[in-house]
Structure formats: structure tokens, C-alpha cells
Design a protein around this motif. Structure first.
Motif, PDB file in Angstrom:
ATOM      1  N   LEU A 115      12.255 -30.008  32.619  1.00 26.63           N
ATOM      2  CA  LEU A 115      11.559 -29.529  33.810  1.00 26.63           C
ATOM      3  C   LEU A 115      10.766 -28.258  33.521  1.00 26.63           C
ATOM      4  O   LEU A 115       9.637 -28.098  33.997  1.00 26.63           O
ATOM      5  CB  LEU A 115      12.563 -29.290  34.950  1.00 26.63           C
ATOM      6  CG  LEU A 115      13.166 -30.556  35.550  1.00 26.63           C
ATOM      7  CD1 LEU A 115      14.273 -30.207  36.542  1.00 26.63           C
ATOM      8  CD2 LEU A 115      12.101 -31.411  36.208  1.00 26.63           C
ATOM      9  N   ARG A 116      11.355 -27.350  32.703  1.00 30.41           N
ATOM     10  CA  ARG A 116      10.625 -26.129  32.330  1.00 30.41           C
ATOM     11  C   ARG A 116       9.393 -26.469  31.497  1.00 30.41           C
ATOM     12  O   ARG A 116       8.324 -25.889  31.681  1.00 30.41           O
ATOM     13  CB  ARG A 116      11.538 -25.172  31.559  1.00 30.41           C
ATOM     14  CG  ARG A 116      12.497 -24.414  32.447  1.00 30.41           C
ATOM     15  CD  ARG A 116      13.104 -23.222  31.743  1.00 30.41           C
ATOM     16  NE  ARG A 116      13.700 -23.545  30.455  1.00 30.41           N
ATOM     17  CZ  ARG A 116      14.994 -23.715  30.230  1.00 30.41           C
ATOM     18  NH1 ARG A 116      15.858 -23.559  31.214  1.00 30.41           N
ATOM     19  NH2 ARG A 116      15.440 -24.023  29.042  1.00 30.41           N
ATOM     20  N   GLU A 125       6.761 -27.909  33.773  1.00 32.44           N
ATOM     21  CA  GLU A 125       6.152 -26.835  34.547  1.00 32.44           C
ATOM     22  C   GLU A 125       5.140 -26.061  33.689  1.00 32.44           C
ATOM     23  O   GLU A 125       4.037 -25.743  34.150  1.00 32.44           O
ATOM     24  CB  GLU A 125       7.241 -25.894  35.048  1.00 32.44           C
ATOM     25  CG  GLU A 125       6.738 -24.785  35.947  1.00 32.44           C
ATOM     26  CD  GLU A 125       7.880 -23.889  36.421  1.00 32.44           C
ATOM     27  OE1 GLU A 125       7.653 -22.679  36.480  1.00 32.44           O
ATOM     28  OE2 GLU A 125       8.961 -24.420  36.702  1.00 32.44           O
ATOM     29  N   GLU A 131       2.020 -28.158  33.211  1.00 33.29           N
ATOM     30  CA  GLU A 131       1.214 -28.205  34.424  1.00 33.29           C
ATOM     31  C   GLU A 131       0.446 -26.907  34.628  1.00 33.29           C
ATOM     32  O   GLU A 131      -0.707 -26.920  35.036  1.00 33.29           O
ATOM     33  CB  GLU A 131       2.097 -28.498  35.630  1.00 33.29           C
ATOM     34  CG  GLU A 131       2.588 -29.946  35.675  1.00 33.29           C
ATOM     35  CD  GLU A 131       3.546 -30.217  36.796  1.00 33.29           C
ATOM     36  OE1 GLU A 131       4.055 -29.272  37.425  1.00 33.29           O
ATOM     37  OE2 GLU A 131       3.815 -31.412  37.045  1.00 33.29           O
ATOM     38  N   LYS A 132       1.069 -25.768  34.332  1.00 29.97           N
ATOM     39  CA  LYS A 132       0.390 -24.479  34.455  1.00 29.97           C
ATOM     40  C   LYS A 132      -0.745 -24.351  33.447  1.00 29.97           C
ATOM     41  O   LYS A 132      -1.795 -23.800  33.772  1.00 29.97           O
ATOM     42  CB  LYS A 132       1.379 -23.329  34.245  1.00 29.97           C
ATOM     43  CG  LYS A 132       2.285 -23.094  35.411  1.00 29.97           C
ATOM     44  CD  LYS A 132       3.212 -21.910  35.150  1.00 29.97           C
ATOM     45  CE  LYS A 132       4.147 -21.692  36.309  1.00 29.97           C
ATOM     46  NZ  LYS A 132       5.090 -20.582  36.055  1.00 29.97           N
TER      47      LYS A 132
END
Length: 64
Positions: free
Chosen positions: A53-54, A57, A60-61
Motif C-alpha cells: 500500500l505504501r 501510494e 500514485e504521488k
């Protein structure tokens, strides 16, 4: 050292490593221990999910 002596030494070391168990008994014991480590596997799954998940994330950033 002859081949026979090497084989005998290897056999003694193997028996010592197995703690007197046969190879089959050692395999069964290891399989049972792995099966019983349900909490450890659940913790590893949760940790891997957190990492994924990290990473998602962060990806995506970086795409923004």
C-alpha cells in the motif's frame, strides 16, 4: 581420508544435525511447525500488505 571415511563422517554430522531423527521424521516435524505458525504467516501477510500500500501510494504521488 578415504571415501568411506568421508561418508561415515558425513553420516554422523547428518545424524547430529537431525537430533537423532530420521530424515522423514525431520521433514514431518518441520512441516508441522510451519503449519502451526499461523500467527507468523498472518503477521507477514499484514506487513507485506502495508508495504504494498505504501508503494502504491508513492507510485500514485509520483504520477501526479
Amino acid at each position: 581420508m578415504s571415501d568411506k571415511e568421508i561418508d561415515n563422517d558425513a553420516e554422523r554430522m547428518l545424524q547430529a544435525a537431525l537430533g537423532g531423527m530420521t530424515a522423514t521424521e525431520a521433514l514431518i516435524a518441520q512441516t508441522r511447525a510451519e503449519r502451526e505458525d499461523v500467527a507468523g504467516r498472518a503477521a507477514a501477510i499484514a506487513k507485506n500488505r502495508e508495504r504494498a500500500l505504501r508503494l502504491l501510494e508513492a507510485l500514485e504521488k509520483s504520477g501526479d
